[in-house]
Write an enzyme that holds these catalytic residues in place. Sequence first.
Site, PDB file in Angstrom:
ATOM      1  N   ARG A 365       0.821  -1.213   0.000  1.00  0.00           N
ATOM      2  CA  ARG A 365       0.000   0.000   0.000  1.00  0.00           C
ATOM      3  C   ARG A 365       0.854   1.263   0.000  1.00  0.00           C
ATOM      4  O   ARG A 365       0.328   2.350  -0.168  1.00  0.00           O
ATOM      5  CB  ARG A 365      -0.953  -0.021   1.198  1.00  0.00           C
ATOM      6  CG  ARG A 365      -1.955  -1.169   1.125  1.00  0.00           C
ATOM      7  CD  ARG A 365      -3.004  -1.114   2.219  1.00  0.00           C
ATOM      8  NE  ARG A 365      -3.884  -2.271   2.132  1.00  0.00           N
ATOM      9  CZ  ARG A 365      -3.746  -3.384   2.829  1.00  0.00           C
ATOM     10  NH1 ARG A 365      -2.734  -3.489   3.671  1.00  0.00           N
ATOM     11  NH2 ARG A 365      -4.578  -4.395   2.698  1.00  0.00           N
ATOM     12  N   VAL A 366       2.155   1.134   0.227  1.00  0.00           N
ATOM     13  CA  VAL A 366       3.049   2.284   0.076  1.00  0.00           C
ATOM     14  C   VAL A 366       3.424   2.447  -1.384  1.00  0.00           C
ATOM     15  O   VAL A 366       3.505   3.559  -1.905  1.00  0.00           O
ATOM     16  CB  VAL A 366       4.292   2.109   0.968  1.00  0.00           C
ATOM     17  CG1 VAL A 366       5.309   3.201   0.697  1.00  0.00           C
ATOM     18  CG2 VAL A 366       3.891   2.116   2.432  1.00  0.00           C
TER      19      VAL A 366
END
Length: 506
Positions: A365-366
């Site tokens: 998700r980064v």
Amino acid sequence: MLNFEVESIGSFLKEKIKKYEYVPKIYDYGVVKSSADDIIHVDGLPHSRYGELLEFGEEEYGLVLDLNEKGGGAVLLGRSSAVVPGCIVKGTGHVADICVGYQLLGRIIDPIGRALDGKELVCTETRPVECHAPTIMQRSSVNKPLETGLLAIDSMIPIGRGQRELIVGDRQTGKTAIALSAMINQRKGDVICVYCAIGQKASTIAQIANTLEKVGAMEHTVIVASTASDCSSLQYLTPYAGCSIAEKFMYDGKDVLIVYDDLSKHAVAYRAMSLLLRRPSGREAYPGDVFYLHSRLLERAAKLSHELGGGSMTALPIVETMAGDISSYIPTNIISITDGQIYLESELFNAGIRPAVNVGLSVSRVGRSAQHDAMKKVSGSLRLEVAQYRDTAVFAQFGADIDASTAQLLSRGEKLTELLKQRQDDVLKLSAQVCILLAHSNNLFKSIPEKQVLDCRRRLLEHMKLACNSTLCAIDTSGMLSDSEKDLLVHEMQSFFKGEENEQRK
């Protein structure tokens, strides 16, 4: 050899409490109401705190994990038959802590700070095992990559410093191997590693320590270990103790990688203690606060703001699934806490594709904000290409008629699958990964037979290191890839593959 004796826990903790700067003048006392399965129920102790150490006689200690109006419940630190109903209990006023500092590097300790490697350990500073996570304002954005040395992960599922990336999969699919590769890849860098072995076999922990020692990675590593034969209380404390050790380095401005291997066993140990403490059970017999058990642990991983030194703690929790079911209770809990997951599939592992990463269920998700610019330029469509190949290969295996474009896609996908294979100790620098992906994106492996791809990859990297060493060093140092450097690398690789084609014709 590791020393896992627990008989000296009492004297060890007593020595630590004597050195504690705050010694209460008035002690709280209670009486043991019942004692069974290392669980103690106490009457009295009106001022005891959660996580406080209790003293039973001279050499026996327990940890408060349950509070009520009449007293509370505690777990014994170590197995003992000396604590029986009617014994007097004394509150120490001291919460559980762990020794921290740079003297721990290269050492193996247990969750209460005793050395397990047979060497003397001098403790000069301690930190509570339970600490508050950094607030939102104390954090900064995750934008610097933590390189694992694994091409499949660094290119498609990048991990940033300060991120929490779950490694999930069935038993024997290479979960620990990925974490160890990431630790090995930091051996010449600036990242300190902490490995938390929760309920592992003593022989497995010794083997991991030996592997890290051989490759020179143990010098910057701390191992916090509780074995399968240890009581549930020590297994419960292990990840929190490791996290406190890592926090010391983080608040000193260092970058830290911490591995929790694994949180499935941690949840089971907590469930055993909770049921014996007579807490009501919920889904799958886990207590209702099992989510908080792991959230308060993983939320301590962060990238600190510049005002706090800019240190970071990157967490790699490991969770074991049953028959690939990631929708069960503990995996879904931890997926919702972390910033992404690396899902390992048994079918891929058994087919020889290692690391056995399922790119469809794996996510970061980064994302690309934690990736070098050089890697961004060469890995743009890689994830889509791998997913498209694996979907197409499912239909092709039934012998269906395929057109020329599909055959080309399958051939290219097979070569890419071979290129992404790596052994645990075969970590790659950024420049080597860029060269491999650059050669693939320019379709330079098209004339190489599938079984010779890995050998050809090795020769290519050796050739590039001799021919373009200064360019590769610049990529490793800056993380950038200019157009001129890209053209130079492609030209040199084309020359190498022309030589390979000539050799095949002969």
